[in-house]
Design a protein around this motif. Structure first.
Motif, mmCIF file in Angstrom:
data_model
loop_
_atom_site.group_PDB
_atom_site.id
_atom_site.type_symbol
_atom_site.label_atom_id
_atom_site.label_comp_id
_atom_site.label_asym_id
_atom_site.label_seq_id
_atom_site.Cartn_x
_atom_site.Cartn_y
_atom_site.Cartn_z
ATOM 1 N N GLU A 166 4.744 66.236 7.760
ATOM 2 C CA GLU A 166 4.728 65.519 9.032
ATOM 3 C C GLU A 166 4.447 64.036 8.823
ATOM 4 O O GLU A 166 5.060 63.182 9.485
ATOM 5 C CB GLU A 166 3.678 66.130 9.955
ATOM 6 C CG GLU A 166 4.023 67.544 10.403
ATOM 7 C CD GLU A 166 2.874 68.266 11.072
ATOM 8 O OE1 GLU A 166 3.146 69.219 11.820
ATOM 9 O OE2 GLU A 166 1.701 67.896 10.836
ATOM 10 N N LEU A 167 3.541 63.709 7.924
ATOM 11 C CA LEU A 167 3.276 62.307 7.620
ATOM 12 C C LEU A 167 4.506 61.653 7.002
ATOM 13 O O LEU A 167 4.889 60.534 7.381
ATOM 14 C CB LEU A 167 2.081 62.186 6.687
ATOM 15 C CG LEU A 167 1.743 60.765 6.209
ATOM 16 C CD1 LEU A 167 1.467 59.834 7.391
ATOM 17 C CD2 LEU A 167 0.560 60.781 5.248
ATOM 18 N N ALA A 168 5.141 62.331 6.051
ATOM 19 C CA ALA A 168 6.339 61.773 5.421
ATOM 20 C C ALA A 168 7.442 61.532 6.444
ATOM 21 O O ALA A 168 8.095 60.478 6.450
ATOM 22 C CB ALA A 168 6.821 62.705 4.314
ATOM 23 N N ASP A 169 7.656 62.492 7.343
ATOM 24 C CA ASP A 169 8.691 62.341 8.372
ATOM 25 C C ASP A 169 8.363 61.190 9.315
ATOM 26 O O ASP A 169 9.258 60.423 9.723
ATOM 27 C CB ASP A 169 8.832 63.637 9.172
ATOM 28 C CG ASP A 169 9.504 64.752 8.392
ATOM 29 O OD1 ASP A 169 10.102 64.476 7.335
ATOM 30 O OD2 ASP A 169 9.394 65.919 8.836
ATOM 31 N N LEU A 170 7.087 61.051 9.679
ATOM 32 C CA LEU A 170 6.673 59.981 10.584
ATOM 33 C C LEU A 170 6.957 58.615 9.954
ATOM 34 O O LEU A 170 7.467 57.700 10.624
ATOM 35 C CB LEU A 170 5.174 60.127 10.884
ATOM 36 C CG LEU A 170 4.601 59.324 12.046
ATOM 37 C CD1 LEU A 170 5.154 59.822 13.378
ATOM 38 C CD2 LEU A 170 3.078 59.420 12.042
ATOM 39 N N LEU A 171 6.655 58.474 8.677
ATOM 40 C CA LEU A 171 6.891 57.209 7.980
ATOM 41 C C LEU A 171 8.386 56.914 7.861
ATOM 42 O O LEU A 171 8.833 55.784 8.096
ATOM 43 C CB LEU A 171 6.243 57.257 6.598
ATOM 44 C CG LEU A 171 4.709 57.308 6.582
ATOM 45 C CD1 LEU A 171 4.192 57.637 5.186
ATOM 46 C CD2 LEU A 171 4.115 55.990 7.072
ATOM 47 N N ARG A 172 9.161 57.918 7.527
ATOM 48 C CA ARG A 172 10.614 57.706 7.385
ATOM 49 C C ARG A 172 11.254 57.389 8.738
ATOM 50 O O ARG A 172 12.145 56.533 8.826
ATOM 51 C CB ARG A 172 11.256 58.938 6.758
ATOM 52 C CG ARG A 172 10.846 59.169 5.307
ATOM 53 C CD ARG A 172 11.671 60.268 4.653
ATOM 54 N NE ARG A 172 11.236 60.513 3.280
ATOM 55 C CZ ARG A 172 10.525 61.559 2.901
ATOM 56 N NH1 ARG A 172 10.178 62.504 3.772
ATOM 57 N NH2 ARG A 172 10.160 61.703 1.633
ATOM 58 N N ASP A 173 10.799 58.068 9.792
ATOM 59 C CA ASP A 173 11.342 57.793 11.123
ATOM 60 C C ASP A 173 11.059 56.362 11.559
ATOM 61 O O ASP A 173 11.803 55.794 12.374
ATOM 62 C CB ASP A 173 10.759 58.770 12.144
ATOM 63 C CG ASP A 173 11.299 60.182 11.986
ATOM 64 O OD1 ASP A 173 12.303 60.363 11.263
ATOM 65 O OD2 ASP A 173 10.702 61.108 12.583
ATOM 66 N N ALA A 174 9.981 55.769 11.045
ATOM 67 C CA ALA A 174 9.644 54.380 11.363
ATOM 68 C C ALA A 174 10.424 53.389 10.513
ATOM 69 O O ALA A 174 10.275 52.171 10.695
ATOM 70 C CB ALA A 174 8.144 54.155 11.180
ATOM 71 N N GLY A 175 11.251 53.878 9.590
ATOM 72 C CA GLY A 175 12.085 53.013 8.772
ATOM 73 C C GLY A 175 11.592 52.788 7.357
ATOM 74 O O GLY A 175 12.232 52.077 6.582
ATOM 75 N N PHE A 176 10.462 53.395 7.007
ATOM 76 C CA PHE A 176 9.886 53.205 5.679
ATOM 77 C C PHE A 176 10.506 54.153 4.656
ATOM 78 O O PHE A 176 10.959 55.251 4.992
ATOM 79 C CB PHE A 176 8.372 53.460 5.709
ATOM 80 C CG PHE A 176 7.576 52.404 6.421
ATOM 81 C CD1 PHE A 176 7.195 51.249 5.764
ATOM 82 C CD2 PHE A 176 7.191 52.569 7.759
ATOM 83 C CE1 PHE A 176 6.453 50.272 6.414
ATOM 84 C CE2 PHE A 176 6.450 51.609 8.412
ATOM 85 C CZ PHE A 176 6.082 50.453 7.744
#
Length: 255
Positions: A166-176
């Motif tokens: 969930e943390l990884a997805d949240l970061l990727r969704d923000a463009g990181f």
């Protein structure tokens, strides 16, 4: 120099501080992540978003070119200004970071994102203030071990806790781009305390403090001595066994 109770910020149970024996397990656990991620801060312009007592910003300032410590809590910012003169400090809301676009090399966000109502909005702000190639350093409790049986945090101060994916997805969704996703575990020294105290040094502490206001619980002398002896290198941070880690430790890069 050890922090006396009179000199330390009021212990709320959500903000840890150095030099308080009863807090030392949590302080060292958080400090271990700072030590692990310090190399990313070398010679960098660093914004610590949600800096708490300020010990982390002070540690980062030993290697960074400049550190701005940001917190919404007025007593915290006043304390930081007095105790950590090597750190620039500002009071502000993490929903609107008071920094120009692309002005920062590193955003540090340690044990904070789980408190935020708008995690997506905060990460968008981090993306905005970071230069291309800049990094977000983020730590947060692992939902799978912190609140394993529910999506609703047991801690009333937490809005949303995150599992590793969930943390990884949240970061990727923000463009990181996620450069590193590790987990913090008890090292050999703390595992020995787990064994000494019936399987969990965390539970041993909770059994003492539950039902008492922060800073008022009567601690058994030996337990307090064992807690006070813990150091940052008594924790391990590794990419192995993420699902059973205590805290998540992430490095994300703005492309």
């Amino acid at each position: 120099m050890p922090t006396s109770r009179a000199a330390a910020l009021h212990l709320t149970g959500e903000r840890t501080a150095p030099g308080v024996p009863e807090e030392n397990y949590w302080f060292r656990r958080h400090e271990a992540a700072y030590h692990a991620l310090l190399p990313y801060c070398a010679d960098a312009r660093v914004l610590e978003a949600g800096c708490g007592e300020g010990y982390g910003a002070g540690l980062i300032a030993e290697t960074a070119a400049r550190v701005l410590a940001l917190d919404y809590d007025t007593p915290s910012t006043e304390h930081i200004a007095a105790r950590y003169p090597q750190v620039d400090v500002a009071r502000g809301n993490l929903a609107y970071l008071p920094v120009a676009d692309g002005a920062i090399d590193v955003v540090a966000n340690f044990q904070v994102i789980e408190h935020l109502w708008d995690q997506d909005g905060f990460l968008a702000e981090c993306f905005r203030v970071l230069r291309p190639g800049g990094r977000l350093l983020c730590t947060t409790p692992n939902r799978l071990t912190f609140t394993p049986d529910s999506d609703t945090p047991l801690n009333p101060y937490h809005t949303r806790e995150l599992a590793p994916d969930e943390l990884a997805d949240l970061l990727r969704d923000a463009g990181f781009d996620v450069e590193l996703l590790h987990g913090l575990h008890h090292g050999a020294g703390v595992r020995a305390l787990d064994e000494r105290y019936g399987g969990s040094i965390i539970d041993a502490q909770l059994n003492v403090v539950m039902g008492h206001l922060p800073g008022t619980a009567p601690w058994p002398e030996q337990l307090l001595a064992d807690i006070d002896a813990i150091r940052p290198d008594d924790f391990d941070i590794t990419g192995d066994d993420l699902d059973v880690s205590l805290d998540l430790v992430a490095v994300a890069v703005r492309p």
